[in-house]
Design an enzyme around this catalytic site. Structure first.
Site, PDB file in Angstrom:
ATOM      1  N   ARG A  46      23.326  42.676  20.077  1.00 17.16           N
ATOM      2  CA  ARG A  46      23.778  42.805  21.314  1.00 17.16           C
ATOM      3  C   ARG A  46      22.550  42.756  22.263  1.00 17.16           C
ATOM      4  NH1 ARG A  46      23.719  48.056  22.668  1.00 17.16           N
ATOM      5  NH2 ARG A  46      24.851  48.512  21.167  1.00 17.16           N
ATOM      6  N   TYR A  98      34.863  33.288  45.108  1.00 15.09           N
ATOM      7  CA  TYR A  98      35.884  32.830  44.139  1.00 15.09           C
ATOM      8  C   TYR A  98      36.825  34.285  44.010  1.00 15.09           C
ATOM      9  CZ  TYR A  98      37.659  33.459  39.256  1.00 15.09           C
ATOM     10  OH  TYR A  98      38.234  33.859  38.211  1.00 15.09           O
ATOM     11  N   ASP A 170      25.245  32.132  43.729  1.00 17.68           N
ATOM     12  CA  ASP A 170      26.271  31.796  42.533  1.00 17.68           C
ATOM     13  C   ASP A 170      26.425  30.292  42.653  1.00 17.68           C
ATOM     14  OD1 ASP A 170      28.549  30.844  41.261  1.00 17.68           O
ATOM     15  OD2 ASP A 170      29.648  32.715  41.480  1.00 17.68           O
ATOM     16  N   LYS A 195      31.761  26.638  33.383  1.00 14.50           N
ATOM     17  CA  LYS A 195      32.315  25.447  34.102  1.00 14.50           C
ATOM     18  C   LYS A 195      31.292  24.374  33.885  1.00 14.50           C
ATOM     19  CE  LYS A 195      35.158  28.331  35.872  1.00 14.50           C
ATOM     20  NZ  LYS A 195      34.729  29.356  36.179  1.00 14.50           N
TER      21      LYS A 195
END
Ligand SMILES: Cc1ncc(COP(=O)(O)O)c(C=O)c1O
Length: 379
Positions: A46, A98, A170, A195
Site C-alpha cells: 500500500r 467533470y 486537472d 484516459k
C-alpha cells in the site's frame, strides 16, 4: 530529454536479476526484512511497490515534476487532494467540471464543512471577488469537460499565490504531451490516467504530479493512510500506454482537426466547442499554454431535442457510444445523460451542458472512416 524519450525511458528499473528492459509486475503485498526495519526500501505494497514506483517516476518526468503519485482512480486522486483541507476551508473551482468531480465536491466533501464555489474562470473577476482568508485551493480543469473552456493557468496561479492558496489543475483532457501546468505555476497536476495516459480503455487509474517536496509528502501520507492505490498490473498497463503517448496524441490532434472541418460545414451542427477554433473565446490562451488542441470535441445539434440527439449518438458504428475518453478508439457521448448526469439539470444547463450537446473523443483510427461514420449518423 525531450518528451518522447522521457515517456519511453523514465522510471525504468535496471533489473539486476535478468536485465529485463520492462519493469516486472511485482505482484506482491509485502517484502522480506532481514531484521525489523532492515529492508530494501519496500515494506508493504500500500505504501510502495516497485512497479508503481517506476510509473510514478515516469509520470513525474513527463509532467516536469519531482514527484509522481498514483491512485486507484482519478476520483481517488481528487479525493486525496481535497483531504489536504480542513473544515472551514474554501475551494474556488471552475463551474463546468467533470460530473464526478462536481459530485464529490458538492455532495461528499461539503458535508465535512469544506465550502466550494463553482464559477466561470474564462475571465477571473468573479473568482478574484470570492477570495477570502479561508480560500485554500483553486481547482481548474482546462480544457474543461465537456465544454472545452480554457482557463489561463498563469493568471490563476498569480491569483492563488496572492491568496496563499494552492492551484490544482486537472490535466486529463490535454495530457502531459500537450500541456504541463506546473510550468505555468500550478502546485498540483492531476490526471484521470484512465484516459490518455493509459490510452487503451483497459484500466482505471488516477495520477498526481508535484514538485514541492513537503506537499508531495503530505499527499503521499494521505495516499498511504487512505489506501486508494492502483494494482501493480494496472501500473504496468499505464506505463506501457505512456510509451506511445506522444505518437497517439499527435494522431488524436490531427484527426480532431479533420473532424472539426467536417462538422463546421455540416448543416445540422449548431455550436462547436474546441480550443483550436479561432472563434473559441480563449483560443489565444490555449495557443500559449498548449502545444496543440487535443482530440476532444463537443457540439450541439440545431434541432435540439433529446430524441434527435439520442438518435445521432445511437447511430454511429465506428464511434462507440460510451462514457470515458482518451483511448485509441473513438467514443461518442451524451454528457447530459451520461458523464454529467450527476449535476442537477438547472446547474448543467447554465454552463452549456444542454440536452443537444454531444461529446466526441476522437481516436486514432483512419479519419475517413470517422468522418463517414458521423456523416451517416447525422443524415
Ligand atoms: C477531467 C476528469 N477528471 C477526473 C475524472 C475521474 O477519473 P476516473 O474516472 O479515473 O476516476 C474524469 C473521468 O472521466 C475526468 O474526465
Amino acid at each position: 530529454m525531450k518528451f518522447g524519450t522521457k515517456a519511453i525511458h523514465s522510471g525504468l528499473i535496471d533489473d539486476p536479476i535478468t536485465g529485463a528492459i520492462i519493469p516486472p509486475i511485482y505482484q506482491t503485498s509485502t517484502y522480506a526484512q532481514k531484521a525489523p526495519g532492515d529492508h530494501k526500501g519496500y515494506e508493504y505494497s500500500r505504501t510502495q511497490n516497485p512497479t508503481r514506483t517506476a510509473l510514478e517516476k515516469n509520470i513525474a518526468a513527463i509532467e516536469n515534476a519531482k514527484h509522481g503519485l498514483c491512485f486507484s482512480s482519478g476520483m481517488g486522486a481528487i479525493d486525496a487532494v481535497i483531504k489536504l483541507l480542513n473544515p472551514g476551508d474554501e475551494v474556488i473551482a471552475n463551474n463546468d467540471l467533470y460530473g464526478g468531480t462536481y459530485r464529490l465536491f458538492a455532495n461528499v466533501f461539503s458535508k465535512y464543512g469544506i465550502k466550494f464555489h463553482f464559477v466561470n474562470m474564462e475571465t477571473l473577476e468573479v473568482a478574484a471577488s470570492l477570495v477570502n482568508d479561508n480560500t485554500k485551493v483553486f481547482w481548474v480543469e482546462t480544457p474543461s469537460n465537456p465544454m472545452m473552456n480554457i482557463t489561463d493557468i498563469s493568471a490563476v496561479s498569480m491569483l492563488a499565490k496572492k491568496a496563499s492558496a494552492l492551484l490544482v489543475v486537472d490535466n486529463t483532457f490535454a495530457s502531459p504531451y500537450l500541456q504541463n501546468p506546473l510550468d505555468y505555476g500550478a502546485d498540483i497536476v492531476l490526471h484521470s490516467a484512465t484516459k490518455y495516459l493509459g490510452g487503451h480503455s483497459d484500466v482505471v487509474m488516477g495520477a498526481i504530479a508535484i514538485s514541492n517536496d513537503e506537499l508531495a509528502e503530505k499527499v503521499a501520507y494521505i495516499q498511504n493512510s487512505c489506501g486508494a492505490i492502483p494494482s501493480p498490473h494496472d501500473c504496468f498497463l499505464v506505463q506501457r500506454g505512456i510509451k506511445t503517448l506522444h505518437l497517439r496524441m499527435e494522431r488524436h490532434c490531427e484527426n480532431a482537426k479533420r473532424i472539426i472541418d467536417f462538422l463546421s460545414n455540416h448543416q445540422r451542427i449548431g455550436n462547436l466547442y474546441w480550443p483550436g477554433l479561432d472563434s473559441h473565446p480563449n483560443h489565444q490562451v490555449a495557443k500559449n499554454q498548449m502545444r496543440d488542441f487535443g482530440g476532444m470535441i463537443s457540439f450541439t445539434l440545431k434541432d435540439a431535442t433529446l430524441e434527435a440527439t439520442s438518435s445521432v449518438v445511437s447511430k454511429t458504428q465506428v464511434f462507440t457510444l460510451a462514457e470515458s475518453l482518451g483511448g485509441v478508439e473513438s467514443l461518442i457521448g451524451h454528457p447530459a445523460t451520461m458523464t454529467h448526469a450527476s449535476i442537477p439539470k438547472e446547474e448543467r444547463e447554465k454552463v452549456g451542458v444542454v440536452d443537444a450537446l454531444i461529446r466526441l473523443s476522437v481516436g486514432v483510427e483512419d479519419v475517413e472512416d470517422l468522418r463517414n461514420d458521423l456523416n451517416q449518423a447525422l443524415s
